[in-house]
Design a protein around this motif. Structure first.
Motif, mmCIF file in Angstrom:
data_model
loop_
_atom_site.group_PDB
_atom_site.id
_atom_site.type_symbol
_atom_site.label_atom_id
_atom_site.label_comp_id
_atom_site.label_asym_id
_atom_site.label_seq_id
_atom_site.Cartn_x
_atom_site.Cartn_y
_atom_site.Cartn_z
ATOM 1 N N SER A 148 0.823 -1.217 0.000
ATOM 2 C CA SER A 148 0.000 0.000 0.000
ATOM 3 C C SER A 148 0.856 1.266 0.000
ATOM 4 O O SER A 148 0.336 2.374 -0.025
ATOM 5 C CB SER A 148 -0.934 0.005 1.215
ATOM 6 O OG SER A 148 -0.185 -0.028 2.395
ATOM 7 N N TRP A 155 -4.261 8.635 -1.942
ATOM 8 C CA TRP A 155 -5.588 8.219 -2.348
ATOM 9 C C TRP A 155 -6.467 8.084 -1.106
ATOM 10 O O TRP A 155 -5.954 8.043 0.017
ATOM 11 C CB TRP A 155 -5.507 6.850 -3.055
ATOM 12 C CG TRP A 155 -4.888 6.929 -4.421
ATOM 13 C CD1 TRP A 155 -4.641 8.055 -5.138
ATOM 14 C CD2 TRP A 155 -4.420 5.823 -5.199
ATOM 15 N NE1 TRP A 155 -4.053 7.722 -6.342
ATOM 16 C CE2 TRP A 155 -3.913 6.363 -6.401
ATOM 17 C CE3 TRP A 155 -4.398 4.434 -5.032
ATOM 18 C CZ2 TRP A 155 -3.388 5.566 -7.417
ATOM 19 C CZ3 TRP A 155 -3.871 3.642 -6.038
ATOM 20 C CH2 TRP A 155 -3.374 4.204 -7.211
ATOM 21 N N SER A 156 -7.781 7.976 -1.298
ATOM 22 C CA SER A 156 -8.681 7.798 -0.152
ATOM 23 C C SER A 156 -8.402 6.448 0.490
ATOM 24 O O SER A 156 -7.918 5.525 -0.171
ATOM 25 C CB SER A 156 -10.127 7.837 -0.630
ATOM 26 O OG SER A 156 -10.401 6.660 -1.379
ATOM 27 N N SER A 157 -8.714 6.319 1.783
ATOM 28 C CA SER A 157 -8.381 5.055 2.453
ATOM 29 C C SER A 157 -9.154 3.892 1.849
ATOM 30 O O SER A 157 -8.661 2.774 1.792
ATOM 31 C CB SER A 157 -8.616 5.159 3.957
ATOM 32 O OG SER A 157 -9.904 5.649 4.198
ATOM 33 N N GLU A 158 -10.337 4.168 1.334
ATOM 34 C CA GLU A 158 -11.106 3.095 0.713
ATOM 35 C C GLU A 158 -10.409 2.598 -0.566
ATOM 36 O O GLU A 158 -10.290 1.394 -0.809
ATOM 37 C CB GLU A 158 -12.502 3.615 0.367
ATOM 38 C CG GLU A 158 -13.480 2.492 0.075
ATOM 39 C CD GLU A 158 -14.773 3.027 -0.532
ATOM 40 O OE1 GLU A 158 -15.102 4.215 -0.306
ATOM 41 O OE2 GLU A 158 -15.433 2.243 -1.251
ATOM 42 N N LYS A 159 -9.933 3.556 -1.354
ATOM 43 C CA LYS A 159 -9.267 3.192 -2.598
ATOM 44 C C LYS A 159 -7.959 2.451 -2.305
ATOM 45 O O LYS A 159 -7.627 1.465 -2.967
ATOM 46 C CB LYS A 159 -9.009 4.458 -3.433
ATOM 47 C CG LYS A 159 -8.529 4.141 -4.838
ATOM 48 C CD LYS A 159 -8.522 5.378 -5.724
ATOM 49 C CE LYS A 159 -7.825 5.066 -7.050
ATOM 50 N NZ LYS A 159 -7.514 6.270 -7.815
ATOM 51 N N GLU A 161 -7.311 0.661 0.302
ATOM 52 C CA GLU A 161 -7.722 -0.668 0.766
ATOM 53 C C GLU A 161 -8.052 -1.583 -0.428
ATOM 54 O O GLU A 161 -7.555 -2.710 -0.522
ATOM 55 C CB GLU A 161 -8.967 -0.485 1.660
ATOM 56 C CG GLU A 161 -9.634 -1.762 2.137
ATOM 57 C CD GLU A 161 -8.852 -2.461 3.254
ATOM 58 O OE1 GLU A 161 -8.207 -1.758 4.047
ATOM 59 O OE2 GLU A 161 -8.887 -3.700 3.296
ATOM 60 N N ASN A 162 -8.840 -1.083 -1.349
ATOM 61 C CA ASN A 162 -9.253 -1.887 -2.500
ATOM 62 C C ASN A 162 -8.094 -2.277 -3.403
ATOM 63 O O ASN A 162 -7.938 -3.445 -3.746
ATOM 64 C CB ASN A 162 -10.289 -1.133 -3.346
ATOM 65 C CG ASN A 162 -11.625 -1.066 -2.623
ATOM 66 O OD1 ASN A 162 -11.878 -1.847 -1.695
ATOM 67 N ND2 ASN A 162 -12.472 -0.130 -3.029
ATOM 68 N N SER A 203 -5.720 -4.785 -1.620
ATOM 69 C CA SER A 203 -6.173 -6.175 -1.507
ATOM 70 C C SER A 203 -6.328 -6.829 -2.875
ATOM 71 O O SER A 203 -5.995 -7.993 -3.044
ATOM 72 C CB SER A 203 -7.451 -6.297 -0.662
ATOM 73 O OG SER A 203 -8.380 -5.353 -1.066
ATOM 74 N N GLU A 204 -6.760 -6.076 -3.865
ATOM 75 C CA GLU A 204 -6.856 -6.667 -5.214
ATOM 76 C C GLU A 204 -5.494 -7.128 -5.714
ATOM 77 O O GLU A 204 -5.366 -8.217 -6.285
ATOM 78 C CB GLU A 204 -7.400 -5.639 -6.221
ATOM 79 C CG GLU A 204 -8.909 -5.609 -6.297
ATOM 80 C CD GLU A 204 -9.406 -4.405 -7.100
ATOM 81 O OE1 GLU A 204 -8.669 -3.944 -8.019
ATOM 82 O OE2 GLU A 204 -10.518 -3.925 -6.798
#
Ligand SMILES: Nc1ncnc2c1ncn2[C@@H]1O[C@H](COP(=O)(O)OP(=O)(O)O)[C@@H](O)[C@H]1O
Ligand SMILES: [Mg+2]
Length: 368
Positions: free
Chosen positions: A97, A105-109, A111-112, A115-116
């Motif tokens: 990360s 980037w946003s924490s959601e992005k 995270e995605n 993990s992808e």
């Protein structure tokens, strides 16, 4: 459109010219291997694409944009991936990360994407491990995930399997290639290992002393080597030097040491010219009798070696030259032993004929 393009790139380090007028285009999605011996300029070429070294002359384009003078961190698409340079104090997750974090980037992005990418390299379950807890192969996959998560589309791989043991290396080669292909990435993979290049590359670029010696599909390089150097470096061969004694419509006769004559299909050299005949070990067979339409030379078996699924014979010819013959282990193959007298056969069409090199034959094959 080419994703990476070099035009006439030259690089000198003091008195050493590492690259001499390199022009090369790499297509989007291609897996290219840069193959050459140590000192050929392979690392310099990658570092120039990455932006870690500036060329003295020539242009570099990435995705159509001229990038001369653009620093590495602003060549977004490119990721130089060397001996798994992971951060040892960070977990797998933190390593991967890192790029997205730096980009804020946003924490959601974050995270995605993280993990992808970890799923992509099949390390989702090891997200909390530290690099030292992983095998070499896994560390390598983390390093790759880190580059991809940071947005890399072009992977620059400098001898990526150099430090690993042979069996692991073979597995990783195919895994890396599949990953690159599945994700639609472009790979420029530097290696001095011809077997590795033949196995994974869509296209091979042979670099020698800072110049491109030949470029082509693996099977073209193997079947139609343009020079003694390429034939010797990729696949290896027997090299017999001699003089063309006769040329006809269907081939030529070449006289080698001791007055022995060889028929070749090639007719590109005139009578009297000094040439070298290259014959692949696997195109040379041994038998008890002469084969019709073949060159048949008499010899004595000096040595027998097992290599993988085949046997390699060292045979001394009547003229004291040695030839190697590689024969697949199988039901049909006849076994010979040291001291046996044999007929060494190879077909005129399997003979590659080269002009005798200016610098002498040994200079062309010494790299092996
Ligand atoms: N930073 C440098 N300073 C001086 N000479 C260098 C430097 N980098 C590479 N060279 C020289 O340039 C040539 C090509 O090196 P390199 O690109 O590392 O080759 P390869 O990766 O194919 O082994 C070699 O002769 C090497 O010694
Ligand atoms: Mg190198």
């Amino acid at each position: 459109m080419s994703i990476v393009k070099l035009v006439n790139v030259t690089k000198r380090f003091g008195g050493i010219t590492a690259l001499r007028g390199i022009s090369l285009s790499i297509e989007d999605g291609e897996y290219v291997c840069i193959l050459g011996p140590t000192g050929a300029g392979k690392t310099t070429l990658l570092r120039i694409i990455a932006g870690l070294v500036e060329p003295d002359e020539g242009e570099i384009y990435i995705e159509g944009r001229r990038v001369n003078g653009v620093p590495p961190e602003r060549r977004n698409a490119v990721y130089m991936f060397q001996n798994f340079a992971l951060f040892p104090h960070m977990t797998v997750w933190e390593n991967v990360s890192f790029g997205p974090m730096v980009k804020e980037w946003s924490s959601e992005k974050i995270e995605n994407v993280t993990s992808e990418t970890l799923e992509m390299v099949r390390l989702g379950e090891r997200r909390d491990a530290y690099p030292s807890e992983l095998s070499g192969g896994m560390q390598q996959r983390v390093a790759l995930a880190r580059g991809i998560a940071a947005g890399a589309r072009i992977l620059l791989l400098d001898e990526p399997f150099g430090a690993l043991d042979a069996r692991l290396r073979v597995n990783l080669r195919t895994q890396l290639r599949s990953l690159v292909k599945d994700q639609g990435l472009t790979a420029i993979h530097v290696t001095h290992d011809q077997e590795e290049a033949l196995m994974v590359a869509d296209r091979i670029v042979i670099l020698r002393e800072g110049r491109i010696e030949q470029t082509g599909l693996p099977q073209d390089i193997y079947n139609h080597p343009k020079s003694i150097f390429v034939m010797s470096f990729v696949g290896g061969a027997n090299f017999l030097d001699g003089v063309v004694s006769r040329v006809t419509g269907s081939g030529s006769t070449i006289e080698i040491r001791g007055g022995l004559r060889i028929r070749v299909s090639d007719t590109s050299n005139g009578a009297g010219e000094r040439v070298v005949v290259g014959v692949r070990r696997e195109d040379v067979s041994l038998g008890k009798s002469r084969k019709r339409g073949f060159n048949n030379l008499v010899g004595e078996v000096l040595d027998v070696m097992f290599v993988g699924g085949s046997i390699e014979y060292v045979v001394r010819l009547e003229n004291d030259m040695t030839m190697l013959s590689r024969i697949l282990l199988g039901e049909g193959s006849m076994a010979f032993k040291e001291g046996d007298m044999v007929i060494v056969s190879f077909h005129p069409s399997e003979c590659h004929v080269f002009q005798y090199p200016e610098r002498g034959l040994l200079k062309e094959i010494e790299a092996i």
